[in-house]
Write an enzyme that holds these catalytic residues in place. Sequence first.
Site, short mmCIF file in Angstrom:
data_model
loop_
_atom_site.label_atom_id
_atom_site.label_comp_id
_atom_site.label_asym_id
_atom_site.label_seq_id
_atom_site.Cartn_x
_atom_site.Cartn_y
_atom_site.Cartn_z
N LEU A 41 -10.54 11.00 -4.38
CA LEU A 41 -9.16 10.59 -4.65
C LEU A 41 -9.00 9.22 -4.02
O LEU A 41 -9.34 9.02 -2.85
CB LEU A 41 -8.17 11.59 -4.06
CG LEU A 41 -6.70 11.45 -4.47
CD1 LEU A 41 -6.54 11.59 -5.99
CD2 LEU A 41 -5.85 12.51 -3.77
N ASP A 42 -8.48 8.26 -4.79
CA ASP A 42 -8.36 6.90 -4.30
C ASP A 42 -7.59 6.82 -3.00
O ASP A 42 -6.70 7.64 -2.73
CB ASP A 42 -7.66 6.02 -5.34
CG ASP A 42 -8.44 5.89 -6.64
OD1 ASP A 42 -9.68 6.03 -6.59
OD2 ASP A 42 -7.82 5.68 -7.68
N THR A 43 -7.91 5.83 -2.20
CA THR A 43 -7.24 5.64 -0.92
C THR A 43 -5.74 5.50 -1.08
O THR A 43 -4.96 6.02 -0.27
CB THR A 43 -7.81 4.40 -0.20
OG1 THR A 43 -9.23 4.53 -0.10
CG2 THR A 43 -7.23 4.25 1.20
N SER A 45 -3.92 6.79 -3.42
CA SER A 45 -3.37 7.94 -4.13
C SER A 45 -3.20 9.10 -3.15
O SER A 45 -3.83 9.14 -2.09
CB SER A 45 -4.28 8.35 -5.29
OG SER A 45 -4.37 7.30 -6.24
#
Length: 223
Positions: A41-43, A45
């Site tokens: 999961l993107d930083t 997000s």
Amino acid sequence: MPQLILLNKPYGVICQFSEHPTHPTLKSCVAQSGVYPAGRLDTDSEGLLLLTGDGALQHRIADPRWKLPKTYWVQVEGEPKVEQLEMLRLGVDLGDFVTQPAQVRRIDSPELWPRNPPVRFRKTVPDCWLEIIISEGKNRQVRRMTAKAGLPTLRLVRVAIGPWKLDGLQPGEARAIEVSLQDLPRAQSAGRGGKPRTNTPQAQSPAKAGKKPAFRFARGNKL
């Protein structure tokens, strides 16, 4: 049975346990050793991240061939037009690949925790929330999809992966459950490209029609 950890990853936390010079890591939320993310999961997000120390379970969840649906609540800049939503549903040409069809619908503003830092708004530009369900997981895919459709993402929260949901976990909170591999969706006959199709049912929307999507905030445990 293998253990699976459901974590509500806060904004700004990077998906790794090793030290990082500028970002807090998963170690700030999960003290348990020997577990690793099943997917990423993107930083920038937030939301559901699955972790496990069982290699077979990690592979089963992260392997794109199984196509577990991932549900996102996405705050976008702008007032979506019918053709923009249809573009997201049918597939978006991002240059390096074309996304698969997605489930997309507009939802009321969900009752979420405050983000830290807060989202920066432009007073002259409206914003709204979309629910987007995809079965892929390419790098920054949802953000790239909405940007290509002319609806830049302001905030992105993942609320479900397959059968697993946040269910009230607040940022930084986690809980552990036991999972049987036999209970997960099984692959059926191969489709185009030789990849197996799955019998995974389409994820049910966390939001009921006419009601704001909301979490039942509950006290969680730091693992």
